[in-house]
Design an enzyme around this catalytic site. Structure first.
Site, PDB file in Angstrom:
ATOM      1  CB  SER A 124      -0.862  -0.019   1.267  1.00  0.00           C
ATOM      2  OG  SER A 124      -1.451   1.236   1.486  1.00  0.00           O
ATOM      3  CE1 TYR A 148      -4.028  -2.772   5.350  1.00  0.00           C
ATOM      4  CE2 TYR A 148      -3.483  -0.451   5.080  1.00  0.00           C
ATOM      5  CZ  TYR A 148      -3.773  -1.681   4.539  1.00  0.00           C
ATOM      6  OH  TYR A 148      -3.794  -1.831   3.167  1.00  0.00           O
ATOM      7  CE  LYS A 152      -1.449  -4.411   3.258  1.00  0.00           C
ATOM      8  NZ  LYS A 152      -1.793  -5.740   2.728  1.00  0.00           N
TER       9      LYS A 152
HETATM   10  P1  NAD Z   1     -10.945  -7.085   0.837  1.00  0.00           P
HETATM   11  O1  NAD Z   1     -11.166  -7.082   2.297  1.00  0.00           O
HETATM   12  O2  NAD Z   1     -12.087  -6.792  -0.066  1.00  0.00           O
HETATM   13  O3  NAD Z   1     -10.299  -8.476   0.386  1.00  0.00           O
HETATM   14  C1  NAD Z   1      -9.462  -9.238   1.236  1.00  0.00           C
HETATM   15  C2  NAD Z   1      -9.948 -10.670   1.182  1.00  0.00           C
HETATM   16  O4  NAD Z   1      -9.094 -11.454   2.034  1.00  0.00           O
HETATM   17  C3  NAD Z   1     -11.379 -10.829   1.682  1.00  0.00           C
HETATM   18  O5  NAD Z   1     -12.108 -11.605   0.745  1.00  0.00           O
HETATM   19  C4  NAD Z   1     -11.225 -11.574   3.005  1.00  0.00           C
HETATM   20  O6  NAD Z   1     -12.319 -12.421   3.254  1.00  0.00           O
HETATM   21  C5  NAD Z   1      -9.925 -12.315   2.786  1.00  0.00           C
HETATM   22  N1  NAD Z   1      -9.172 -12.650   3.991  1.00  0.00           N
HETATM   23  C6  NAD Z   1      -8.771 -11.834   4.993  1.00  0.00           C
HETATM   24  N2  NAD Z   1      -8.079 -12.532   5.917  1.00  0.00           N
HETATM   25  C7  NAD Z   1      -8.035 -13.819   5.482  1.00  0.00           C
HETATM   26  C8  NAD Z   1      -7.466 -15.007   5.996  1.00  0.00           C
HETATM   27  N3  NAD Z   1      -6.810 -15.035   7.160  1.00  0.00           N
HETATM   28  N4  NAD Z   1      -7.620 -16.149   5.273  1.00  0.00           N
HETATM   29  C9  NAD Z   1      -8.294 -16.148   4.105  1.00  0.00           C
HETATM   30  N5  NAD Z   1      -8.859 -15.059   3.586  1.00  0.00           N
HETATM   31  C10 NAD Z   1      -8.724 -13.904   4.260  1.00  0.00           C
HETATM   32  O7  NAD Z   1      -9.732  -6.056   0.557  1.00  0.00           O
HETATM   33  P2  NAD Z   1      -9.221  -5.452  -0.810  1.00  0.00           P
HETATM   34  O8  NAD Z   1      -9.614  -4.034  -0.848  1.00  0.00           O
HETATM   35  O9  NAD Z   1      -9.553  -6.345  -1.919  1.00  0.00           O
HETATM   36  O10 NAD Z   1      -7.650  -5.487  -0.523  1.00  0.00           O
HETATM   37  C11 NAD Z   1      -6.858  -6.598  -0.881  1.00  0.00           C
HETATM   38  C12 NAD Z   1      -5.450  -6.374  -0.366  1.00  0.00           C
HETATM   39  O11 NAD Z   1      -4.961  -5.138  -0.880  1.00  0.00           O
HETATM   40  C13 NAD Z   1      -5.356  -6.280   1.156  1.00  0.00           C
HETATM   41  O12 NAD Z   1      -4.169  -6.913   1.570  1.00  0.00           O
HETATM   42  C14 NAD Z   1      -5.273  -4.789   1.404  1.00  0.00           C
HETATM   43  O13 NAD Z   1      -4.562  -4.492   2.588  1.00  0.00           O
HETATM   44  C15 NAD Z   1      -4.497  -4.322   0.186  1.00  0.00           C
HETATM   45  N6  NAD Z   1      -4.735  -2.909  -0.144  1.00  0.00           N
HETATM   46  C16 NAD Z   1      -6.019  -2.493  -0.396  1.00  0.00           C
HETATM   47  C17 NAD Z   1      -6.255  -1.165  -0.694  1.00  0.00           C
HETATM   48  C18 NAD Z   1      -7.644  -0.652  -0.960  1.00  0.00           C
HETATM   49  O14 NAD Z   1      -7.827   0.560  -1.063  1.00  0.00           O
HETATM   50  N7  NAD Z   1      -8.650  -1.499  -1.109  1.00  0.00           N
HETATM   51  C19 NAD Z   1      -5.193  -0.249  -0.738  1.00  0.00           C
HETATM   52  C20 NAD Z   1      -3.901  -0.727  -0.492  1.00  0.00           C
HETATM   53  C21 NAD Z   1      -3.692  -2.062  -0.205  1.00  0.00           C
HETATM   54  C1  UD1 Z   2      -7.046   4.966   3.421  1.00  0.00           C
HETATM   55  C2  UD1 Z   2      -5.875   4.495   4.218  1.00  0.00           C
HETATM   56  C3  UD1 Z   2      -4.916   3.741   3.343  1.00  0.00           C
HETATM   57  C4  UD1 Z   2      -5.639   2.619   2.622  1.00  0.00           C
HETATM   58  C5  UD1 Z   2      -6.818   3.214   1.857  1.00  0.00           C
HETATM   59  C6  UD1 Z   2      -7.656   2.169   1.178  1.00  0.00           C
HETATM   60  C7  UD1 Z   2      -5.659   6.179   5.998  1.00  0.00           C
HETATM   61  C8  UD1 Z   2      -4.811   7.259   6.572  1.00  0.00           C
HETATM   62  N1  UD1 Z   2      -5.224   5.605   4.883  1.00  0.00           N
HETATM   63  O1  UD1 Z   2      -6.556   5.887   2.451  1.00  0.00           O
HETATM   64  O2  UD1 Z   2      -3.872   3.197   4.118  1.00  0.00           O
HETATM   65  O3  UD1 Z   2      -4.744   1.984   1.749  1.00  0.00           O
HETATM   66  O4  UD1 Z   2      -7.665   3.902   2.773  1.00  0.00           O
HETATM   67  O5  UD1 Z   2      -8.242   1.297   2.087  1.00  0.00           O
HETATM   68  O6  UD1 Z   2      -6.695   5.832   6.540  1.00  0.00           O
HETATM   69  N2  UD1 Z   2     -12.958  11.156   3.159  1.00  0.00           N
HETATM   70  C9  UD1 Z   2     -13.972  12.041   3.481  1.00  0.00           C
HETATM   71  N3  UD1 Z   2     -15.134  11.528   3.978  1.00  0.00           N
HETATM   72  C10 UD1 Z   2     -15.348  10.194   4.154  1.00  0.00           C
HETATM   73  C11 UD1 Z   2     -14.302   9.307   3.800  1.00  0.00           C
HETATM   74  C12 UD1 Z   2     -13.120   9.820   3.325  1.00  0.00           C
HETATM   75  O7  UD1 Z   2     -13.819  13.248   3.347  1.00  0.00           O
HETATM   76  O8  UD1 Z   2     -16.424   9.814   4.616  1.00  0.00           O
HETATM   77  C13 UD1 Z   2     -11.708  11.704   2.620  1.00  0.00           C
HETATM   78  C14 UD1 Z   2     -10.506  11.372   3.460  1.00  0.00           C
HETATM   79  O9  UD1 Z   2     -10.280  12.354   4.418  1.00  0.00           O
HETATM   80  C15 UD1 Z   2      -9.403  11.351   2.395  1.00  0.00           C
HETATM   81  C16 UD1 Z   2     -10.118  10.903   1.128  1.00  0.00           C
HETATM   82  O10 UD1 Z   2     -11.506  11.107   1.362  1.00  0.00           O
HETATM   83  O11 UD1 Z   2      -8.932  12.640   2.203  1.00  0.00           O
HETATM   84  C17 UD1 Z   2      -9.877   9.464   0.785  1.00  0.00           C
HETATM   85  O12 UD1 Z   2     -10.177   8.692   1.946  1.00  0.00           O
HETATM   86  P1  UD1 Z   2     -10.150   7.094   1.913  1.00  0.00           P
HETATM   87  O13 UD1 Z   2     -10.993   6.616   0.805  1.00  0.00           O
HETATM   88  O14 UD1 Z   2     -10.477   6.629   3.298  1.00  0.00           O
HETATM   89  O15 UD1 Z   2      -8.656   6.755   1.535  1.00  0.00           O
HETATM   90  P2  UD1 Z   2      -7.285   7.218   2.236  1.00  0.00           P
HETATM   91  O16 UD1 Z   2      -7.519   7.850   3.542  1.00  0.00           O
HETATM   92  O17 UD1 Z   2      -6.499   7.970   1.237  1.00  0.00           O
END
Ligand code: NAD
Ligand code: UD1
Length: 335
Positions: A124, A148, A152
């Protein structure tokens, strides 16, 4: 190629499974459905025209994982499984460290026993911590501000340490910026349980009348309109980045990090306005106080992914807004 996709029923994993299946890969999903629904694999199959294999298990369960590797040859693993809510990780840190680290260690040990040496890991942009200058470049120091984020940072370090003594191993560390949007079919998307923490799922629920208004967290940041700037990318572009990473792993070893972002930044209000314009809906909002831990602005320098993974984000903010809205409408019409 047979690819094990841990967390393959989740938001990013499900979109990646579609791309893998459409490219002709065999896909094995390992998921405990703790944050996803059991109907996702069928939706993946509907889009791709091909079934993934589904194994319901905890990736930290060594025996269950062993059975997958014993039953077939796994060429590579994409490791999405993990807990991801920043705020929740501050409330229950041990659960985050236990889940995210245990899944990774068990996976690596199992891969080692079976000679599987290619891993793509979901990292991330949060690993850039609060002090680096923007845009973020892969060589910068890493740190974190939440449990969290630390999971990472730690997992990236574990993979670097492992690669240092296993010269045939390839670990591609993908540092995602802010994935939003949904599959254009409307069948897959981000549908968190309860009240969403992240911006786009919140906007979508307000537009659908399921929440009264959006609270914009802070209107006094030193940015062009006072609200935070982020590098939003379409989840399908992000999914495609994983296929580029698998290609890269065929010809490279070692632990290598790549930013997956667009290199552009969009403010909260700009995203809200795009969403309203593209979809012809209203998203009432109020400006509230800042959220703890938010940075005013961050975005990727995406040059390394472009030059070495041959990946660039192609879809626009309008595409992200349109597809997110189409997904929630499809969901509501099914209910
Ligand atoms: P998500 O929660 O939708 O998907 C994660 C999946 O992993 C889920 O289906 C959950 O059931 C499964 N899971 C969790 N723990 C498990 C375990 N112990 N055994 C088996 N399955 C398990 O999340 P996502 O948004 O798809 O994110 C996927 C990955 O990307 C995560 O590692 C997250 O930290 C990373 N990531 C996501 C974002 C984002 O904005 N969505 C940003 C940066 C990094
Ligand atoms: C957050 C996480 C990041 C993670 C990502 C996706 C933090 C500091 N970072 O990113 O580690 O990878 O989510 O899961 O939490 N916002 C509003 N109102 C809302 C929700 C969000 O104004 O109800 C704003 C936030 O202040 C931010 C932007 O929208 O400025 C994006 O927020 P969000 O979608 O939560 O992502 P990040 O905070 O960038």
């Amino acid at each position: 190629m047979t690819i094990l996709v841990t967390g393959g029923a989740g938001y990013i994993g499900s979109h990646t499974c579609v791309e893998l299946l459409q490219k002709g890969c065999e896909v094995v999903i390992a998921d405990n459905f703790s944050n996803s629904s059991r109907d996702v694999p069928a939706r993946i199959a509907r889009i791709a025209g091909k079934q993934p294999q589904v194994c319901e298990l905890d990736v930290a369960d060594c025996q269950a994982l062993e059975q997958i590797f014993a039953a077939q040859h796994i060429d590579a693993v994409i490791h999405f499984a993990g807990l991801k809510a920043v705020g929740e990780s501050c409330q229950i840190p041990l659960r985050y460290y236990r889940n995210n680290l245990d899944t990774t260690l068990t996976l690596l040990e199992t891969m080692e026993r079976h000679g599987c040496a290619k891993l793509v890991f979901s990292s991330s942009a949060t690993v850039y911590g609060p002090k680096n200058e923007i845009p973020y470049v892969e060589g910068m120091d890493t740190s974190a501000t939440s449990p969290y984020g630390w999971t990472k940072v730690m997992i990236e370090q574990i993979l670097r340490d492992y690669c240092a003594v296993n010269p045939d191993f390839s670990a591609v560390l993908l540092r995602y910026f802010n994935p939003i949007g949904a599959h254009e079919s409307g069948l897959l998307g981000d549908d968190p349980n309860g009240i969403p923490n992240n911006l786009m799922p919140y906007i979508v629920r307000v537009a659908a009348g399921r929440l009264p208004n959006l609270t914009v967290f802070g209107g006094d940041y030193p940015t062009r309109d006072g609200t935070c700037l982020r590098d939003y990318l379409h989840v399908v572009d992000l999914a495609k980045g994983h296929l580029c990473a698998l290609d890269y792993a065929q010809t490279h070893t070692g632990a290598e990090a790549f930013n997956l972002g667009t290199g552009d930044s969009v403010s909260v209000l700009e995203l809200v306005r795009s969403f309203q314009r593209v979809n012809g809906v209203s998203v009432p909002y109020v400006i509230g106080g800042r959220r703890d831990g938010d940075l005013a602005e961050f975005y990727a320098n995406p040059a390394r992914a472009r030059d070495e993974l041959h990946w660039t984000a192609e879809k626009s903010v309008d595409d992200m807004c349109r597809d997110a809205w189409h997904f929630i409408q499809t969901r509501l019409s099914e209910a």
